[in-house]
Design an enzyme around this catalytic site. Structure first.
Site, PDB file in Angstrom:
ATOM      1  N   LEU A 189      11.963 -10.929  13.163  1.00 25.02           N
ATOM      2  CA  LEU A 189      12.602 -10.895  11.838  1.00 25.02           C
ATOM      3  C   LEU A 189      12.947 -12.322  11.419  1.00 25.02           C
ATOM      4  O   LEU A 189      12.796 -12.715  10.255  1.00 25.02           O
ATOM      5  CB  LEU A 189      13.873 -10.028  11.877  1.00 25.02           C
ATOM      6  CG  LEU A 189      13.656  -8.518  12.094  1.00 25.02           C
ATOM      7  CD1 LEU A 189      14.985  -7.806  12.332  1.00 25.02           C
ATOM      8  CD2 LEU A 189      12.937  -7.879  10.913  1.00 25.02           C
ATOM      9  N   ARG A 217       9.612  -9.380  27.801  1.00 26.86           N
ATOM     10  CA  ARG A 217       8.946  -8.081  27.706  1.00 26.86           C
ATOM     11  C   ARG A 217       7.636  -7.956  28.465  1.00 26.86           C
ATOM     12  O   ARG A 217       7.337  -6.916  29.031  1.00 26.86           O
ATOM     13  CB  ARG A 217       8.595  -7.831  26.237  1.00 26.86           C
ATOM     14  CG  ARG A 217       9.600  -7.014  25.573  1.00 26.86           C
ATOM     15  CD  ARG A 217       9.300  -6.911  24.121  1.00 26.86           C
ATOM     16  NE  ARG A 217      10.595  -6.841  23.494  1.00 26.86           N
ATOM     17  CZ  ARG A 217      10.801  -6.978  22.218  1.00 26.86           C
ATOM     18  NH1 ARG A 217       9.793  -7.203  21.401  1.00 26.86           N
ATOM     19  NH2 ARG A 217      12.003  -6.888  21.734  1.00 26.86           N
ATOM     20  N   GLU A 235      19.390  -9.935  24.811  1.00 30.91           N
ATOM     21  CA  GLU A 235      18.156  -9.170  25.031  1.00 30.91           C
ATOM     22  C   GLU A 235      17.286  -9.904  26.047  1.00 30.91           C
ATOM     23  O   GLU A 235      17.555 -11.061  26.389  1.00 30.91           O
ATOM     24  CB  GLU A 235      17.408  -8.962  23.698  1.00 30.91           C
ATOM     25  CG  GLU A 235      18.194  -8.074  22.738  1.00 30.91           C
ATOM     26  CD  GLU A 235      17.462  -7.738  21.448  1.00 30.91           C
ATOM     27  OE1 GLU A 235      16.342  -8.235  21.230  1.00 30.91           O
ATOM     28  OE2 GLU A 235      18.019  -6.957  20.651  1.00 30.91           O
ATOM     29  N   ARG A 261       5.927 -12.798  22.588  1.00 31.85           N
ATOM     30  CA  ARG A 261       7.083 -13.062  21.704  1.00 31.85           C
ATOM     31  C   ARG A 261       8.408 -12.786  22.408  1.00 31.85           C
ATOM     32  O   ARG A 261       8.564 -11.767  23.082  1.00 31.85           O
ATOM     33  CB  ARG A 261       6.985 -12.192  20.448  1.00 31.85           C
ATOM     34  CG  ARG A 261       8.237 -12.238  19.600  1.00 31.85           C
ATOM     35  CD  ARG A 261       8.047 -11.573  18.268  1.00 31.85           C
ATOM     36  NE  ARG A 261       7.989 -10.143  18.304  1.00 31.85           N
ATOM     37  CZ  ARG A 261       9.055  -9.337  18.408  1.00 31.85           C
ATOM     38  NH1 ARG A 261      10.268  -9.840  18.539  1.00 31.85           N
ATOM     39  NH2 ARG A 261       8.897  -8.035  18.392  1.00 31.85           N
ATOM     40  N   LYS A 276       0.819  -1.230   0.000  1.00 34.49           N
ATOM     41  CA  LYS A 276       0.000   0.000   0.000  1.00 34.49           C
ATOM     42  C   LYS A 276       0.842   1.264   0.000  1.00 34.49           C
ATOM     43  O   LYS A 276       0.321   2.354  -0.184  1.00 34.49           O
ATOM     44  CB  LYS A 276      -0.988   0.002   1.151  1.00 34.49           C
ATOM     45  CG  LYS A 276      -0.421   0.121   2.536  1.00 34.49           C
ATOM     46  CD  LYS A 276      -1.597   0.180   3.508  1.00 34.49           C
ATOM     47  CE  LYS A 276      -1.154   0.231   4.929  1.00 34.49           C
ATOM     48  NZ  LYS A 276      -2.255   0.246   5.871  1.00 34.49           N
ATOM     49  N   HIS A 295       3.633  -2.798  20.376  1.00 36.13           N
ATOM     50  CA  HIS A 295       4.797  -3.133  19.550  1.00 36.13           C
ATOM     51  C   HIS A 295       4.540  -4.286  18.586  1.00 36.13           C
ATOM     52  O   HIS A 295       4.995  -4.253  17.455  1.00 36.13           O
ATOM     53  CB  HIS A 295       5.945  -3.485  20.500  1.00 36.13           C
ATOM     54  CG  HIS A 295       7.262  -3.710  19.834  1.00 36.13           C
ATOM     55  ND1 HIS A 295       7.909  -2.727  19.116  1.00 36.13           N
ATOM     56  CD2 HIS A 295       8.080  -4.797  19.788  1.00 36.13           C
ATOM     57  CE1 HIS A 295       9.059  -3.194  18.653  1.00 36.13           C
ATOM     58  NE2 HIS A 295       9.171  -4.458  19.030  1.00 36.13           N
ATOM     59  N   ASP A 345      -4.049  -4.940   8.016  1.00 34.13           N
ATOM     60  CA  ASP A 345      -4.890  -5.132   6.823  1.00 34.13           C
ATOM     61  C   ASP A 345      -5.130  -6.608   6.489  1.00 34.13           C
ATOM     62  O   ASP A 345      -6.262  -7.016   6.235  1.00 34.13           O
ATOM     63  CB  ASP A 345      -4.239  -4.446   5.610  1.00 34.13           C
ATOM     64  CG  ASP A 345      -4.001  -2.972   5.859  1.00 34.13           C
ATOM     65  OD1 ASP A 345      -4.769  -2.370   6.637  1.00 34.13           O
ATOM     66  OD2 ASP A 345      -3.043  -2.413   5.303  1.00 34.13           O
ATOM     67  N   HIS A 355       6.180  -2.939  24.106  1.00 37.40           N
ATOM     68  CA  HIS A 355       7.622  -2.860  24.329  1.00 37.40           C
ATOM     69  C   HIS A 355       7.851  -1.954  25.528  1.00 37.40           C
ATOM     70  O   HIS A 355       7.319  -0.843  25.578  1.00 37.40           O
ATOM     71  CB  HIS A 355       8.306  -2.284  23.078  1.00 37.40           C
ATOM     72  CG  HIS A 355       9.780  -2.521  23.062  1.00 37.40           C
ATOM     73  ND1 HIS A 355      10.633  -1.928  23.955  1.00 37.40           N
ATOM     74  CD2 HIS A 355      10.553  -3.285  22.255  1.00 37.40           C
ATOM     75  CE1 HIS A 355      11.874  -2.321  23.694  1.00 37.40           C
ATOM     76  NE2 HIS A 355      11.853  -3.154  22.672  1.00 37.40           N
ATOM     77  N   ALA A 371      12.696  -2.134  12.800  1.00 34.87           N
ATOM     78  CA  ALA A 371      13.218  -3.094  13.786  1.00 34.87           C
ATOM     79  C   ALA A 371      14.652  -2.734  14.140  1.00 34.87           C
ATOM     80  O   ALA A 371      15.471  -2.493  13.263  1.00 34.87           O
ATOM     81  CB  ALA A 371      13.131  -4.509  13.231  1.00 34.87           C
ATOM     82  N   GLN A 372      14.923  -2.706  15.419  1.00 31.40           N
ATOM     83  CA  GLN A 372      16.268  -2.287  15.843  1.00 31.40           C
ATOM     84  C   GLN A 372      17.124  -3.479  16.213  1.00 31.40           C
ATOM     85  O   GLN A 372      18.009  -3.917  15.498  1.00 31.40           O
ATOM     86  CB  GLN A 372      16.150  -1.356  17.053  1.00 31.40           C
ATOM     87  CG  GLN A 372      15.490  -0.042  16.743  1.00 31.40           C
ATOM     88  CD  GLN A 372      15.565   0.913  17.919  1.00 31.40           C
ATOM     89  OE1 GLN A 372      15.967   0.564  19.027  1.00 31.40           O
ATOM     90  NE2 GLN A 372      15.174   2.150  17.668  1.00 31.40           N
TER      91      GLN A 372
HETATM   92  C1  SIN Z   1      14.287  -4.155  20.159  1.00 27.62           C
HETATM   93  O1  SIN Z   1      15.327  -3.874  19.581  1.00 27.62           O
HETATM   94  O2  SIN Z   1      14.141  -4.037  21.363  1.00 27.62           O
HETATM   95  C2  SIN Z   1      13.150  -4.652  19.340  1.00 27.62           C
HETATM   96  C3  SIN Z   1      13.434  -5.956  18.781  1.00 27.62           C
HETATM   97  C4  SIN Z   1      12.188  -6.766  18.762  1.00 27.62           C
HETATM   98  O3  SIN Z   1      11.100  -6.235  18.624  1.00 27.62           O
HETATM   99  O4  SIN Z   1      12.285  -7.971  18.956  1.00 27.62           O
END
Ligand code: SIN
Length: 562
Positions: free
Chosen positions: A374, A274, A119, A368, A39, A333, A213, A234, A50-51
């Site tokens: 990703l 999270r 993480e 998650r 779109k 998030h 969508d 997040h 995404a970081q």
């Molecule tokens: C983040 O960098 O904290 C986000 C990565 C993710 O959403 O898994």
């Protein structure tokens, strides 16, 4: 108008583009016609935001796929599909290597090994990243470049309206092209990869395009959709009016940043998954009657070198992380559920496949694990191509869909969602599909046109934006980290009123995308709220103030829309 393809992919994030590149590369040999519809522009996807990165077991001797599997299942709080998680962790490393061969570059140590971050919820450092914390942007760049080198036909700035389904078999997609003309794209295989729906909420890390969508289209076509009540917040989004909220990656906490309250005290283990961190934060904010907390990264060495993109984003709002505490609050998030699939990405409708955030593969369960998204897009975006090229069109008895087909769920919801049909949309378009640029001429020649619209051609887009914001505020107030029954019912009633208003509206061609996106958000909000009302327990990222414990006896299963 109509067009005909063999495979149509809707969406252009990591899952859609992984599938597109693989299909298009194989189809050159087989003569298949492949298309990608989006779109926006090809690179307008949530992936680019995404970081942190991609969790995959690559090279570290201390790590193993079994540990990655165990961490994922623990974070998922009882609802992961173990077979699906096993596929993810085992195939993940190979898909990362494939992405590298397409040109994606991940950060490495001077000796050449991957630079890995830890993480929340991960027992080991296993998260690959690119350009510090611009991992999604690098993946999107590599995939967009690769797709453009293939024969895949790209439909940019098109709006997908609905799936055309005949006898439970998909036959194509109804869409509106970039000029506002209705087009039916005939295709025996349709892959939905439109990503998530953070825009259900007023405070989110997701871009404007993330309006659910594909899930809404699937709900309207009665494909099985599961787990949508599990929306992850997040914990460390920057507390700032900017939207989407700039993310302060978990990698910061992995490197030692801590979360502090207004007195400068820590109150939570920052490396928990999270859901647990966001919940502890929401409780602390309630207790102190504040709207934000703080991330303390003052002890981190080389912040600007290690996290250049976050450093720049903080600098732009006058925050220096070496001396300032960074204001933070949880933000919507990720949607953990979605269109139920088997292990090949096949859905309950023949010929319809789904991958990425839109799908419920069962990998995330009720929450998650960081940086598994990703990876999921790469693994399942590729798996469905292998299956389709092997002639698979129907789901088998594996994965989430396998268990649902065996009636192993806790509750089936059969809601009636407002359909978006081409005829309905055409009748919503204001007289003669006028564009703003045509208005002054038509004002002279067409007395039928509503005068208030002519005097203020922005009125409709403002009204759509206003109604969208009303819906988002209701969701943020009543459907965020903590949910109460009265609040959920109230939100449902009010959003139904918003739907009636929008269904009565006439829109200009250029507002169509915004109009359809809002209808999609509304459809999905109904599914999310109804599921959350039914789930009378607290699990993963669904927390009910009236049922604050997990209830395995009554709720260890999925709520499915069908
Ligand atoms: C983040 O960098 O904290 C986000 C990565 C993710 O959403 O898994």
């Amino acid at each position: 108008m109509s067009d005909a393809l063999d495979v149509l992919i809707v969406g252009s994030g990591v899952a859609g583009l992984t599938a597109a590149v693989k299909f298009a590369t194989s189809s050159e040999k087989r003569g298949l016609k492949v298309g990608v519809l989006t779109k926006g522009e090809l690179d307008d996807s949530t992936t680019r935001f995404a970081q942190g990165g991609v969790a995959a077991v690559l090279g570290s001797e201390e790590d193993s796929v079994d540990l990655h599997l165990a961490d994922t299942i623990k974070a998922g709080d009882g609802l992961c599909d173990i077979e699906a998680v096993s596929v993810l962790v085992k195939e993940g490393p190979k898909r990362v290597q494939e992405l590298i061969s397409l040109g994606a570059v991940f950060d490495r140590e001077p000796g050449g090994n991957f630079l890995l971050a830890r993480e929340g919820g991960h027992s080991k450092a296993r998260v690959l990243h690119a350009n510090g914390l611009a991992t999604g942007a690098e993946i999107e760049r590599a995939l967009v470049t690769a797709v453009k080198q293939t024969v895949a036909k790209v439909y940019e700035n098109w709006t997908a309206l609905s799936l055309e389904v005949d006898n439970n078999k998909v036959v194509g997609v109804n869409a509106i092209d970039e000029k506002g003309v209705s087009v039916f794209i005939r295709s025996d295989i349709v892959v939905l990869a439109t990503g998530g729906a953070g825009q259900l909420f007023s405070v989110t890390t997701n871009p404007h395009e993330a309006t659910g969508d594909g899930i809404a289209m699937a709900l309207r076509s009665k494909a099985y959709v599961a787990d949508v009540e599990f929306i992850q917040f997040h914990p460390t989004a920057l507390f700032h009016p900017k939207m989407p909220r700039p993310l302060l990656s978990e990698a910061l906490r992995g490197h030692g940043a801590t979360i502090k309250d207004k007195n400068g005290d820590r109150f939570v283990d920052e490396l928990l998954p999270r859901d647990k961190v966001s919940y502890a934060m929401a409780k602390k904010m309630e207790e102190h009657d504040v709207d934000h907390l703080f991330l303390d990264a003052t002890e981190l060495n080389d912040f600007a070198v290690r996290f250049p993109t976050i450093y720049e984003s903080l600098k732009s709002v006058d925050i220096d992380p070496s001396v300032d505490y960074i204001p933070i609050a949880p933000a919507a998030h990720y949607i953990c559920g979605g269109i139920a699939t088997d292990l090949n990405g096949a859905t309950s409708i023949e010929g319809l496949f789904a991958a990425g955030e839109i799908a419920c593969t069962g990998i995330h369960g009720a929450n998650r694990l960081a940086s598994n998204s990703l990876l999921e897009g790469m693994v399942f975006g590729a798996r469905l191509v292998d299956a389709i090229l092997d002639g698979v069109t129907k789901a088998d008895s594996t994965g989430v869909l396998g268990t649902l087909a065996k009636n192993k769920y806790i509750k089936e919801l059969n809601l009636n969602f407002t359909q978006i049909t081409v005829d309905a949309v055409n009748s919503q378009l204001s007289n003669s599909q006028l564009s703003k640029s045509q208005l002054s001429n038509s004002q002279l020649s067409n007395p039928q046109v509503n005068p208030s619209q002519l005097s203020n051609p922005n009125a409709k887009s403002e009204e759509i934006a206003h109604l969208r914001s009303d819906m988002q505020h209701l969701m943020s107030k009543y459907m965020a980290v903590q949910r109460a029954p009265e609040g959920m019912s109230y939100a449902l009633t009010k959003i139904k009123q918003i739907e009636s208003k929008i269904l009565d509206m006439k829109v200009l061609t250029e507002d169509l995308n915004a109009y359809v996106s809002l209808l999609n958000l509304i459809t999905l909000s109904f599914a999310v709220i109804e599921s959350a009302i039914v789930r009378q327990e607290s699990r993963g990222c669904h927390f009910r103030v009236d049922f604050d414990k997990k209830d395995d006896v009554n709720f260890l299963g999925r709520i499915v829309h069908k």
